[in-house]
Design a protein around this motif. Sequence first.
Motif, mmCIF file in Angstrom:
data_model
loop_
_atom_site.group_PDB
_atom_site.id
_atom_site.type_symbol
_atom_site.label_atom_id
_atom_site.label_comp_id
_atom_site.label_asym_id
_atom_site.label_seq_id
_atom_site.Cartn_x
_atom_site.Cartn_y
_atom_site.Cartn_z
ATOM 1 N N ALA A 48 -0.915 -11.558 -84.265
ATOM 2 C CA ALA A 48 -1.141 -12.446 -85.398
ATOM 3 C C ALA A 48 -0.188 -13.645 -85.375
ATOM 4 C CB ALA A 48 -0.970 -11.683 -86.699
ATOM 5 N N ARG A 49 0.981 -13.498 -84.746
ATOM 6 C CA ARG A 49 1.947 -14.598 -84.751
ATOM 7 C C ARG A 49 1.794 -15.522 -83.554
ATOM 8 N NH1 ARG A 49 6.266 -14.734 -88.371
ATOM 9 N NH2 ARG A 49 5.701 -13.200 -89.909
ATOM 10 N N ARG A 50 0.802 -15.275 -82.723
ATOM 11 C CA ARG A 50 0.548 -16.102 -81.537
ATOM 12 C C ARG A 50 1.753 -16.125 -80.602
ATOM 13 N NH1 ARG A 50 -1.559 -21.052 -85.163
ATOM 14 N NH2 ARG A 50 -3.398 -20.068 -86.050
ATOM 15 N N GLN A 51 2.439 -15.011 -80.487
ATOM 16 C CA GLN A 51 3.599 -14.947 -79.601
ATOM 17 C C GLN A 51 3.225 -14.397 -78.223
ATOM 18 O OE1 GLN A 51 6.971 -16.131 -80.406
ATOM 19 N NE2 GLN A 51 5.509 -17.148 -81.757
ATOM 20 N N GLU A 52 2.128 -13.604 -78.163
ATOM 21 C CA GLU A 52 1.689 -13.068 -76.871
ATOM 22 C C GLU A 52 0.469 -13.851 -76.423
ATOM 23 O OE1 GLU A 52 0.911 -8.975 -77.773
ATOM 24 O OE2 GLU A 52 2.938 -8.757 -78.595
ATOM 25 N N ILE A 53 0.598 -14.471 -75.235
ATOM 26 C CA ILE A 53 -0.497 -15.295 -74.732
ATOM 27 C C ILE A 53 -0.840 -14.849 -73.314
ATOM 28 C CG2 ILE A 53 -1.195 -17.650 -74.175
ATOM 29 C CD1 ILE A 53 0.558 -18.661 -76.396
ATOM 30 N N PRO A 54 -1.774 -13.916 -73.164
ATOM 31 C CA PRO A 54 -2.055 -13.410 -71.822
ATOM 32 C C PRO A 54 -2.969 -14.315 -70.998
ATOM 33 C CG PRO A 54 -3.285 -12.137 -73.452
ATOM 34 C CD PRO A 54 -2.470 -13.135 -74.210
ATOM 35 N N LYS A 55 -3.625 -15.292 -71.654
ATOM 36 C CA LYS A 55 -4.574 -16.101 -70.881
ATOM 37 C C LYS A 55 -4.599 -17.535 -71.403
ATOM 38 C CE LYS A 55 -9.520 -15.998 -69.850
ATOM 39 N NZ LYS A 55 -10.681 -15.106 -69.992
ATOM 40 N N VAL A 56 -4.597 -18.498 -70.459
ATOM 41 C CA VAL A 56 -4.604 -19.909 -70.831
ATOM 42 C C VAL A 56 -5.720 -20.609 -70.065
ATOM 43 C CG1 VAL A 56 -3.249 -22.041 -70.852
ATOM 44 C CG2 VAL A 56 -2.086 -19.845 -71.095
ATOM 45 N N ILE A 57 -6.512 -21.411 -70.765
ATOM 46 C CA ILE A 57 -7.566 -22.167 -70.080
ATOM 47 C C ILE A 57 -7.181 -23.644 -70.115
ATOM 48 C CG2 ILE A 57 -10.043 -22.725 -70.001
ATOM 49 C CD1 ILE A 57 -9.329 -19.852 -72.101
ATOM 50 N N TYR A 58 -7.031 -24.231 -68.941
ATOM 51 C CA TYR A 58 -6.497 -25.589 -68.820
ATOM 52 C C TYR A 58 -7.535 -26.479 -68.152
ATOM 53 C CZ TYR A 58 -3.460 -29.265 -66.835
ATOM 54 O OH TYR A 58 -2.876 -30.457 -66.468
ATOM 55 N N ARG A 59 -7.724 -27.690 -68.693
ATOM 56 C CA ARG A 59 -8.640 -28.643 -68.067
ATOM 57 C C ARG A 59 -7.786 -29.614 -67.254
ATOM 58 N NH1 ARG A 59 -13.910 -28.994 -69.298
ATOM 59 N NH2 ARG A 59 -13.782 -27.507 -70.995
ATOM 60 N N ASP A 116 -6.840 -32.818 -64.450
ATOM 61 C CA ASP A 116 -7.117 -34.251 -64.574
ATOM 62 C C ASP A 116 -8.560 -34.615 -64.224
ATOM 63 O OD1 ASP A 116 -4.614 -34.631 -65.456
ATOM 64 O OD2 ASP A 116 -3.786 -35.406 -63.573
ATOM 65 N N GLN A 117 -9.199 -33.796 -63.386
ATOM 66 C CA GLN A 117 -10.595 -34.066 -63.027
ATOM 67 C C GLN A 117 -11.557 -33.457 -64.054
ATOM 68 O OE1 GLN A 117 -8.299 -33.059 -60.488
ATOM 69 N NE2 GLN A 117 -8.147 -35.281 -60.173
ATOM 70 N N GLY A 118 -11.000 -32.781 -65.046
ATOM 71 C CA GLY A 118 -11.849 -32.173 -66.079
ATOM 72 C C GLY A 118 -12.319 -30.772 -65.714
ATOM 73 N N HIS A 119 -11.823 -30.218 -64.568
ATOM 74 C CA HIS A 119 -12.227 -28.858 -64.193
ATOM 75 C C HIS A 119 -11.400 -27.834 -64.953
ATOM 76 C CE1 HIS A 119 -14.473 -30.692 -61.073
ATOM 77 N NE2 HIS A 119 -13.415 -31.095 -60.381
ATOM 78 N N PRO A 120 -12.038 -26.805 -65.479
ATOM 79 C CA PRO A 120 -11.259 -25.774 -66.162
ATOM 80 C C PRO A 120 -10.553 -24.848 -65.162
ATOM 81 C CG PRO A 120 -13.611 -25.257 -66.271
ATOM 82 C CD PRO A 120 -13.482 -26.549 -65.536
ATOM 83 N N VAL A 121 -9.285 -24.531 -65.445
ATOM 84 C CA VAL A 121 -8.534 -23.586 -64.624
ATOM 85 C C VAL A 121 -8.095 -22.456 -65.556
ATOM 86 C CG1 VAL A 121 -6.554 -23.283 -63.092
ATOM 87 C CG2 VAL A 121 -7.575 -25.549 -63.352
ATOM 88 N N GLU A 122 -8.335 -21.225 -65.158
ATOM 89 C CA GLU A 122 -7.915 -20.090 -65.993
ATOM 90 C C GLU A 122 -6.627 -19.502 -65.463
ATOM 91 O OE1 GLU A 122 -10.616 -16.990 -66.888
ATOM 92 O OE2 GLU A 122 -11.995 -18.321 -67.968
#
Length: 483
Positions: free
Chosen positions: A280-291, A293-299
Motif C-alpha cells: 500500500a505504501r508503494r515501497q516494493e516495486i518488483p516490476k518497471v515498464i520503461y519507454r 527514447d525510440q518509444g519501445h517498452p522495456v520491462e
Amino acid sequence: MSFGIRVRDLTRVVFQLGNNWMTLAGAALTTSSAFVLIWFWFMEFTGSYQVNPYMGILLFVILPGLFLAGLALIPIGIWRVQRKAKLAGEAPMPLQAVDFKSPAVRHLLTIIGVLTFVNVSILGTAGMKGAEYMDSNQFCGLTCHTVMSPEYTAFLDSPHSRVGCAQCHIGHGAPALVRAKISGIRQIFAVTFGTYSRPIPSPVEHLRPARETCEQCHWPQKFTDNKLIFRTKYAEDEANTPSTSVLLLKIGGHTANGTTGIHGRHLDAMERISYVTTDARRQEIPKVIYRDDQGHPVEYVSDDFKNLPKEKLDKATTRQMDCVDCHNRPTHTFMLPDRALDKALAGNRMSAELPFLKKKAAELLKVDYPDQKTAAAKIPVELAEYYRTTYPEIFKQKRGQVDTAGEVVKSIYLHNVFPEMKLTWGTHPNNIGHEDSVGCFRCHDGSHTSADGRTIKGDCDTCHILLAQDEKDPKVLRDLGMK
Ligand code: HEC
Ligand code: HEC
Ligand code: HEC
Ligand code: HEC
Ligand code: HEC
C-alpha cells in the motif's frame, strides 16, 4: 383605493398565509441568521474580527445552513396549512382566490421579488465566502486539529508554506472542487464520530496527477544542470565528530541532446515509466515498464519477482510514475532522529560542544512517550539532568547551551512524532535519496533486469558525482572557499 385599505389588504394576505408556526419559525430563523451574517461580514470588512476555525464553521457553514432552512420552512408551512384546509373541505385560502389585478396582490408580489433578490444576494455571498474559507490553509489545517496536526506542522516549516493546501490537494477546475467538497463532508463525519484512520493513510490514493498540480508552478522543462549539495553528519561519540559528504546531483532535464538525468529520464512529454507495486505504501516495486527514447517498452523485472507469493501478486497495482513518486514529501517532510539532529547541529541551532549531545538527544527522541505533552515536558528536563549529573562542570559553565539544546530536541520531537495520530519515526518514508528509506533504490538496486540483459543502473555515479564522502575536512569545500 386609499393607501390605508391597500396596506390592510396586504397585511391580511400576509397574515393569513403566514399565520402558522412553521412559516413563522422559518421567517424568524432566516431573518435572525441574515442579521448575524451581515453583521459579521461588516465586522470582517472593517477588520475588527479574526475568524478562528470553530467560529469559521459556525459562520460559513452552520449560519448559511440555518438561513436556507428558514427560507425553506416558509413555503412548506403555507403549503401544509393549505393542504389541511383542502382535506377538511374548508374554504380555500386567499391564494386560490387571488386576483392578480388587485393592487394588494401586486404589492405582495413586489415585496416577494425584493425579498428574493435580497435572499439570493445573501446566499450567494455566504456560498462564495464559505467555499473560499473551506479552501484556506487554516480550515484544512486547524479545524480538525489533532487529525491534521502532523501534516499542518510539517507544512508550516516547508518551502511550500505559502502555497495553499488546495493547490496541491484540489487543483484547478470545478469538478475537482465538487469532488473535494463531497469528500470533505465524508471527512467531517469521520472526525465527528472519530472513525478516521490514525495515521491518515499515505500515499493519498486519489491525489490529482502532478501534471495538474505541481506542474502549474514547476514545469519539468525548467530544470537542467546539476545541483551541489552537502551533508554533515555527527557521530555518537563524546566529541560529536562531524564528517561531510559533498555531491553533485545530476538533476538534468531537457537539453539540446534530449532528456537527461534525474528529471529528464523519468518524466517527459510522453509518459515514460509505469510500475507495479505490491504494498500500500508503494515501497516494493518488483516490476518497471520503461519507454525508451525510440518509444519501445522495456520491462525491468526484479530478481525476486518470479518468486513472489500469489497473494502478493493479486494485490499488485500498476501506477504511472510522476513527481510524487520521488517527491512524496515535498511539504509534509518528517525526518528520522539522526537526520533531524544532524541538521540542527550543522545549522548551529544547538552546540556540538556539549559532549555526547548527539547520542543522548537521539536516545531521548526514541523514547515511547504517551503523548506530545509528556514528551515536551520530559525532554528538556532529562537532557539537563544528564549534564547536571554526568558533566557537572560543563553544566555549570554552559547552562545556556544545555537549555537551548533541550528546547531544540523537544521541537524536533514535536515536529516529527504525533502519538495521538500513531505517527512516529519512519511512518512516512521519504522517497528522495536512499539513506533513510529505500527511495530511489526501490528500482535502482541493480537487480531489476530486462529480457535482453539490461538493468536499471545502481552505480554510485548514475545519479550524482560524489565529490567527498564522509570526510572530516573535504578539500572540495576549501577549493570552493567554503571553509
Ligand atoms: C506542495 C504540495 C502540497 C501542499 C501545499 C500540501 N500538501 Fe498535503 N500532501 C502532498 C503530497 C505530495 C502528499 C503525499 C501524497 C502521496 O504520497 O500520495 C500529501 C499528503 C497529505 C496527507 C496524507 C497523509 C500524509 O502525510 O501523507 C494529508 C492529511 C495532507 N497532505 C494534508 C495537507 C494539509 C492540511 C495541507 C495544508 C496545510 C497540505 N496537505 C498541503 C502535497 C501537498
Ligand atoms: C502554487 C505553486 C506551487 C505548487 C502547486 C507546487 N509548488 Fe513546489 N515550490 C513552490 C515554491 C514557491 C517553492 C519554493 C521555492 C524556493 O524556496 O526557492 C517550491 C519549492 C519546491 C521544491 C524545492 C524544495 C527545496 O527544499 O528547495 C520541490 C522539490 C517542490 N517544490 C516540489 C513540488 C511538488 C512535488 C509539487 C506537487 C505535489 C509542488 N512542488 C507544487 C511552488 C509550488
Ligand atoms: C526520479 C525522481 C524524481 C522525479 C520523478 C521528479 N524529481 Fe524533482 N528532484 C529529484 C531529486 C533527487 C532532486 C534533488 C533533491 C535535492 O535537492 O536534495 C529534485 C529536485 C527538484 C526541485 C528543486 C530543484 C532545485 O534546483 O533545487 C524541484 C522544484 C523539483 N525537483 C520538482 C519536481 C517536479 C515538479 C517533478 C514532476 C514534474 C519532479 N520534480 C519529478 C527527483 C525527482
Ligand atoms: C519506479 C522505478 C524508479 C524509481 C523509483 C526511480 N527510478 Fe530512476 N530510472 C528508472 C528507469 C526505468 C530508468 C531508465 C533505465 C534505462 O535507461 O533503461 C531510470 C533512469 C534514471 C537515471 C538515468 C540514468 C542514465 O543512464 O542516464 C537517473 C539519473 C535516475 N534514474 C535517477 C533516479 C533517482 C535519483 C531516483 C530517486 C529519487 C530514481 N531514479 C528513482 C526507474 C526508477
Ligand atoms: C538512483 C540514484 C542514486 C544512486 C544509484 C545512488 N545515489 Fe546516493 N543519493 C541519491 C540522491 C537523490 C541523494 C540526495 C538525497 C537528498 O537530497 O536528500 C543521494 C545522497 C547520497 C549521499 C548523501 C547522504 C545523505 O545523507 O543523503 C551519499 C553519501 C550517497 N548518496 C552515496 C551513494 C553511494 C555510495 C552510492 C553507490 C552505492 C549511491 N549514493 C548511489 C541518488 C542515488
